[in-house]
Design a protein around this motif. Structure first.
Motif, PDB file in Angstrom:
ATOM      1  N   ASP A 280       5.716 -10.562  -0.615  1.00  0.00           N
ATOM      2  CA  ASP A 280       4.379  -9.967  -0.531  1.00  0.00           C
ATOM      3  C   ASP A 280       4.445  -8.446  -0.622  1.00  0.00           C
ATOM      4  OD1 ASP A 280       5.700  -9.860   1.902  1.00  0.00           O
ATOM      5  OD2 ASP A 280       3.878 -10.000   3.105  1.00  0.00           O
ATOM      6  N   ILE A 281       5.516  -7.844  -0.069  1.00  0.00           N
ATOM      7  CA  ILE A 281       5.667  -6.385  -0.138  1.00  0.00           C
ATOM      8  C   ILE A 281       5.955  -5.951  -1.562  1.00  0.00           C
ATOM      9  CG2 ILE A 281       7.137  -4.462   0.565  1.00  0.00           C
ATOM     10  CD1 ILE A 281       7.426  -5.804   3.278  1.00  0.00           C
ATOM     11  N   VAL A 282       6.890  -6.642  -2.221  1.00  0.00           N
ATOM     12  CA  VAL A 282       7.221  -6.308  -3.611  1.00  0.00           C
ATOM     13  C   VAL A 282       5.990  -6.472  -4.498  1.00  0.00           C
ATOM     14  CG1 VAL A 282       8.645  -6.901  -5.607  1.00  0.00           C
ATOM     15  CG2 VAL A 282       9.633  -6.950  -3.309  1.00  0.00           C
ATOM     16  N   ALA A 283       5.275  -7.587  -4.333  1.00  0.00           N
ATOM     17  CA  ALA A 283       4.103  -7.859  -5.166  1.00  0.00           C
ATOM     18  C   ALA A 283       3.027  -6.799  -4.966  1.00  0.00           C
ATOM     19  CB  ALA A 283       3.542  -9.247  -4.840  1.00  0.00           C
ATOM     20  N   ALA A 284       2.837  -6.352  -3.724  1.00  0.00           N
ATOM     21  CA  ALA A 284       1.818  -5.336  -3.444  1.00  0.00           C
ATOM     22  C   ALA A 284       2.143  -4.031  -4.151  1.00  0.00           C
ATOM     23  CB  ALA A 284       1.695  -5.122  -1.935  1.00  0.00           C
ATOM     24  N   ASP A 285       3.427  -3.627  -4.141  1.00  0.00           N
ATOM     25  CA  ASP A 285       3.786  -2.369  -4.782  1.00  0.00           C
ATOM     26  C   ASP A 285       3.781  -2.494  -6.301  1.00  0.00           C
ATOM     27  OD1 ASP A 285       3.922  -0.412  -2.893  1.00  0.00           O
ATOM     28  OD2 ASP A 285       5.999   0.121  -3.299  1.00  0.00           O
ATOM     29  N   VAL A 286       4.132  -3.653  -6.805  1.00  0.00           N
ATOM     30  CA  VAL A 286       4.062  -3.863  -8.259  1.00  0.00           C
ATOM     31  C   VAL A 286       2.620  -3.703  -8.728  1.00  0.00           C
ATOM     32  CG1 VAL A 286       4.231  -5.628 -10.058  1.00  0.00           C
ATOM     33  CG2 VAL A 286       6.143  -5.253  -8.495  1.00  0.00           C
ATOM     34  N   ARG A 287       1.687  -4.251  -7.974  1.00  0.00           N
ATOM     35  CA  ARG A 287       0.273  -4.100  -8.325  1.00  0.00           C
ATOM     36  C   ARG A 287      -0.168  -2.647  -8.166  1.00  0.00           C
ATOM     37  NH1 ARG A 287      -0.098  -9.161  -5.642  1.00  0.00           N
ATOM     38  NH2 ARG A 287      -0.635  -8.128  -3.685  1.00  0.00           N
ATOM     39  N   ARG A 288       0.277  -2.000  -7.092  1.00  0.00           N
ATOM     40  CA  ARG A 288      -0.135  -0.612  -6.824  1.00  0.00           C
ATOM     41  C   ARG A 288       0.334   0.331  -7.920  1.00  0.00           C
ATOM     42  NH1 ARG A 288       2.269   3.716  -4.726  1.00  0.00           N
ATOM     43  NH2 ARG A 288       4.172   2.554  -4.235  1.00  0.00           N
ATOM     44  N   LEU A 289       1.537   0.123  -8.431  1.00  0.00           N
ATOM     45  CA  LEU A 289       2.088   1.016  -9.451  1.00  0.00           C
ATOM     46  C   LEU A 289       1.505   0.770 -10.839  1.00  0.00           C
ATOM     47  CD1 LEU A 289       5.811   0.995  -8.285  1.00  0.00           C
ATOM     48  CD2 LEU A 289       4.237   2.923  -8.185  1.00  0.00           C
ATOM     49  N   LYS A 290       0.711  -0.283 -10.981  1.00  0.00           N
ATOM     50  CA  LYS A 290       0.006  -0.568 -12.237  1.00  0.00           C
ATOM     51  C   LYS A 290       0.968  -0.617 -13.433  1.00  0.00           C
ATOM     52  CE  LYS A 290      -4.498   1.131 -10.744  1.00  0.00           C
ATOM     53  NZ  LYS A 290      -5.652   2.012 -11.023  1.00  0.00           N
ATOM     54  N   MET A 291       1.950  -1.490 -13.297  1.00  0.00           N
ATOM     55  CA  MET A 291       2.905  -1.693 -14.381  1.00  0.00           C
ATOM     56  C   MET A 291       2.284  -2.533 -15.483  1.00  0.00           C
ATOM     57  SD  MET A 291       6.191  -2.711 -12.066  1.00  0.00           S
ATOM     58  CE  MET A 291       6.803  -1.620 -10.777  1.00  0.00           C
ATOM     59  N   SER A 292       2.978  -2.609 -16.600  1.00  0.00           N
ATOM     60  CA  SER A 292       2.536  -3.503 -17.677  1.00  0.00           C
ATOM     61  C   SER A 292       2.747  -4.944 -17.231  1.00  0.00           C
ATOM     62  CB  SER A 292       3.345  -3.240 -18.948  1.00  0.00           C
ATOM     63  OG  SER A 292       4.687  -3.677 -18.784  1.00  0.00           O
ATOM     64  N   ASN A 293       2.063  -5.877 -17.876  1.00  0.00           N
ATOM     65  CA  ASN A 293       2.229  -7.289 -17.525  1.00  0.00           C
ATOM     66  C   ASN A 293       3.670  -7.749 -17.696  1.00  0.00           C
ATOM     67  OD1 ASN A 293      -0.462  -7.678 -16.831  1.00  0.00           O
ATOM     68  ND2 ASN A 293      -1.057  -8.208 -18.923  1.00  0.00           N
ATOM     69  N   ARG A 294       4.336  -7.241 -18.733  1.00  0.00           N
ATOM     70  CA  ARG A 294       5.737  -7.632 -18.957  1.00  0.00           C
ATOM     71  C   ARG A 294       6.609  -7.147 -17.808  1.00  0.00           C
ATOM     72  NH1 ARG A 294      10.218  -5.343 -20.486  1.00  0.00           N
ATOM     73  NH2 ARG A 294       9.185  -3.333 -20.804  1.00  0.00           N
ATOM     74  N   GLU A 295       6.370  -5.911 -17.362  1.00  0.00           N
ATOM     75  CA  GLU A 295       7.153  -5.365 -16.251  1.00  0.00           C
ATOM     76  C   GLU A 295       6.861  -6.123 -14.956  1.00  0.00           C
ATOM     77  OE1 GLU A 295       7.645  -0.684 -17.540  1.00  0.00           O
ATOM     78  OE2 GLU A 295       5.751  -1.347 -16.622  1.00  0.00           O
ATOM     79  N   LYS A 296       5.583  -6.420 -14.713  1.00  0.00           N
ATOM     80  CA  LYS A 296       5.222  -7.181 -13.519  1.00  0.00           C
ATOM     81  C   LYS A 296       5.922  -8.525 -13.492  1.00  0.00           C
ATOM     82  CE  LYS A 296       0.538  -5.297 -13.071  1.00  0.00           C
ATOM     83  NZ  LYS A 296      -0.898  -5.615 -13.237  1.00  0.00           N
ATOM     84  N   ASN A 297       5.864  -9.244 -14.628  1.00  0.00           N
ATOM     85  CA  ASN A 297       6.492 -10.567 -14.677  1.00  0.00           C
ATOM     86  C   ASN A 297       7.985 -10.479 -14.436  1.00  0.00           C
ATOM     87  OD1 ASN A 297       4.049 -11.805 -15.207  1.00  0.00           O
ATOM     88  ND2 ASN A 297       4.292 -11.715 -17.429  1.00  0.00           N
ATOM     89  N   ARG A 298       8.617  -9.474 -15.037  1.00  0.00           N
ATOM     90  CA  ARG A 298      10.065  -9.313 -14.870  1.00  0.00           C
ATOM     91  C   ARG A 298      10.417  -9.106 -13.394  1.00  0.00           C
ATOM     92  NH1 ARG A 298      14.601  -6.088 -16.487  1.00  0.00           N
ATOM     93  NH2 ARG A 298      16.230  -6.928 -15.121  1.00  0.00           N
ATOM     94  N   LEU A 299       9.710  -8.203 -12.736  1.00  0.00           N
ATOM     95  CA  LEU A 299      10.018  -7.891 -11.344  1.00  0.00           C
ATOM     96  C   LEU A 299       9.671  -9.031 -10.403  1.00  0.00           C
ATOM     97  CD1 LEU A 299       8.898  -4.177 -11.348  1.00  0.00           C
ATOM     98  CD2 LEU A 299      11.146  -4.969 -10.629  1.00  0.00           C
ATOM     99  N   LEU A 300       8.503  -9.631 -10.585  1.00  0.00           N
ATOM    100  CA  LEU A 300       8.055 -10.658  -9.647  1.00  0.00           C
ATOM    101  C   LEU A 300       8.852 -11.940  -9.779  1.00  0.00           C
ATOM    102  CD1 LEU A 300       4.181 -10.108  -9.692  1.00  0.00           C
ATOM    103  CD2 LEU A 300       5.867  -9.325  -8.010  1.00  0.00           C
ATOM    104  N   THR A 301       9.208 -12.322 -11.003  1.00  0.00           N
ATOM    105  CA  THR A 301      10.011 -13.546 -11.151  1.00  0.00           C
ATOM    106  C   THR A 301      11.411 -13.345 -10.580  1.00  0.00           C
ATOM    107  OG1 THR A 301      10.551 -12.864 -13.422  1.00  0.00           O
ATOM    108  CG2 THR A 301       8.770 -14.446 -13.147  1.00  0.00           C
ATOM    109  N   THR A 302      11.955 -12.153 -10.731  1.00  0.00           N
ATOM    110  CA  THR A 302      13.280 -11.876 -10.162  1.00  0.00           C
ATOM    111  C   THR A 302      13.212 -11.823  -8.645  1.00  0.00           C
ATOM    112  OG1 THR A 302      13.898 -10.611 -12.136  1.00  0.00           O
ATOM    113  CG2 THR A 302      15.253 -10.299 -10.174  1.00  0.00           C
ATOM    114  N   ALA A 303      12.189 -11.161  -8.116  1.00  0.00           N
ATOM    115  CA  ALA A 303      12.062 -11.012  -6.663  1.00  0.00           C
ATOM    116  C   ALA A 303      11.778 -12.338  -5.973  1.00  0.00           C
ATOM    117  CB  ALA A 303      10.956 -10.014  -6.342  1.00  0.00           C
ATOM    118  N   SER A 304      11.046 -13.216  -6.632  1.00  0.00           N
ATOM    119  CA  SER A 304      10.636 -14.475  -5.993  1.00  0.00           C
ATOM    120  C   SER A 304      11.670 -15.581  -6.115  1.00  0.00           C
ATOM    121  CB  SER A 304       9.311 -14.959  -6.591  1.00  0.00           C
ATOM    122  OG  SER A 304       9.458 -15.240  -7.973  1.00  0.00           O
TER     123      SER A 304
END
Length: 429
Positions: A280-304
């Motif tokens: 939840d912490i990683v996801a919140a900061d990924v959303r806050r930093l307003k990354m591209s969808n590709r970057e979000k998917n890369r980070l969230l799938t790895t983190a989860s």
């Protein structure tokens, strides 16, 4: 770090390119020395590093720049004309051309500028001495601040003039100070600049998160940013841009591993290494930093991902795991897990594991929903259920290639679902 210390830059391929010559000749026609290359292209050429973007400074105001380029049959794009910037495209290469400027007023995010014809005045409004170097088409260098070449030689990133003033003109320069130190610095950060960054860090509140993420990503992509990130943490800048960061232990271990094993720096994994393993912490900061969808998917799938990397993989388990979670996630999680183990790791095992993952080619599953419908399974959820069951069996059986065997298993599982759904059965061969 090799550097040319004369007043002449050996002519570079990007300077000899037809597009660059066309643009510079158009701007200098009838008025020599009206345009010079400036900034990163000059700096990187002196350092023997690749040049990506080519910037040009000129005495001409935007309307005259546009007229001269059009007369030379060069495409013109008004990308930032309110700030005196025009993009020319010649021979499929973009050139960003900016009229010499001086700041009239600033608010920490943007400046109101006035045009000038004074090269020294233009140089004084730039951020660092190493970015205020100019050269002409023949490679003749101009160093208006008289410190650009010296700072490059010393690998020193220092603000032009008063550091606090430079930062208050544009607070993003705080992150640029650290980013340029990560890429071009000696590891010993300029004391005045560091102090100014600490005093002015709250100004980052006025900067868009998109610009912050862009700078942070570039910083994290540097070969060895450990000293710089440590300085960011000491001054409170890191906590200001990444308030959930928990420490540098895993980050330092990851960078050390990448250096020792000659692995390409991965800014996304480096970012994850700064966070707790709480989705939840990683996801919140990924959303806050307003990354591209590709970057979000890369980070969230790895983190989860919850794959257990604490035990060594068998060949079969490796194939099933990388198929299920995907090559990119597997590579990321494996690298982080290796870094966690540090000196205690069986380095040969981890090298082989990453090499195998790099070479992995995902097998094609030969069954589709159409095949399942063709044997009489009702459309909708029953088809998805059979498809998942067949695929799971195929993975557990280590990806057999015998199509007849897979089809037989598909029909067997299909009959079970049809019986439950009350659909007509077929004789299984």
């Amino acid at each position: 770090m090799a550097i040319n210390l004369t007043n002449r830059l050996p002519v570079q391929p990007w300077m000899q390119a037809d597009g660059a010559r066309r643009v510079m000749r158009a701007l200098n026609a009838g008025a020599p020395d009206s345009a010079r290359f400036v900034g990163g292209c000059v700096r990187n050429a002196l350092l023997g590093q690749p040049v990506a973007d080519i910037d040009i400074a000129t005495k001409w105001e935007p309307e005259e720049v546009s007229r001269r380029l059009k007369d030379a049959d060069i495409a013109v794009h008004l990308t930032g004309i309110e700030h005196g910037t025009i993009t020319a495209v010649a021979n499929n290469q973009p050139y960003e051309i900016t009229t010499l400027r001086r700041d009239v007023s600033t608010d920490g995010r943007r400046a109101t500028v006035a045009f000038t014809t004074d090269w020294a005045e233009d140089a004084r409004r730039r951020d660092f001495h190493v970015n205020a170097l100019y050269c002409d088409l023949m490679g003749n260098l101009v160093d208006p601040t008289e410190r650009g070449i010296a700072d490059l030689r010393e690998q020193k990133i220092a603000f032009i003039g008063d550091a606090d003033t430079r930062l208050q003109e544009d607070y993003l320069r705080i992150l640029r100070f650290f980013r340029f130190n990560a890429w071009y610095g000696s590891g010993k950060l300029d004391v005045d600049g560091l102090g100014a960054c600490m005093r002015n860090r709250s100004g980052l509140e006025s900067i868009s998160v998109e610009r912050i993420w862009s700078e942070l990503k570039k910083l994290l992509a540097a070969k060895d940013p450990r000293v710089v990130v440590e300085a960011m943490s000491r001054t409170g800048v890191l906590q200001f841009v990444l308030p959930e960061a928990i420490g540098l232990d895993l980050f330092n271990a990851l960078v050390a591993l990448e250096l020792e094993e000659h692995l390409e720096p991965d800014p996304y994994l480096r970012l994850l290494s700064l966070y707790p393993k709480e989705m939840d912490i990683v996801a919140a900061d990924v959303r806050r930093l307003k990354m591209s969808n590709r970057e979000k998917n890369r980070l969230l799938t790895t983190a989860s991902d919850e794959t257990d990397f604490s035990k060594e993989f068998s060949a079969k388990n490796f194939r099933s795991t990388i198929y299920r979670i995907g090559k990119d996630v597997f590579l990321g999680r494996a690298r982080l897990a290796w870094a966690v183990r540090g000196r205690e790791a069986n380095h040969r095992y981890w090298r082989v594991l990453l090499q195998s993952a790099e070479k992995y080619e995902r097998p094609d599953f030969p069954i589709s929903g159409e095949h399942i419908i063709a044997v009489g399974v009702p459309e909708g959820k029953p088809v998805g259920e059979v498809l998942r069951s067949v695929r799971n069996w195929w993975i557990e059986e280590d990806f057999p290639s015998d199509v007849a065997l897979i089809a037989r298993k598909m029909r067997e599982l299909a009959e079970e679902v049809k019986l439950r759904e009350g659909a007509p059965s077929l004789q299984i061969d």
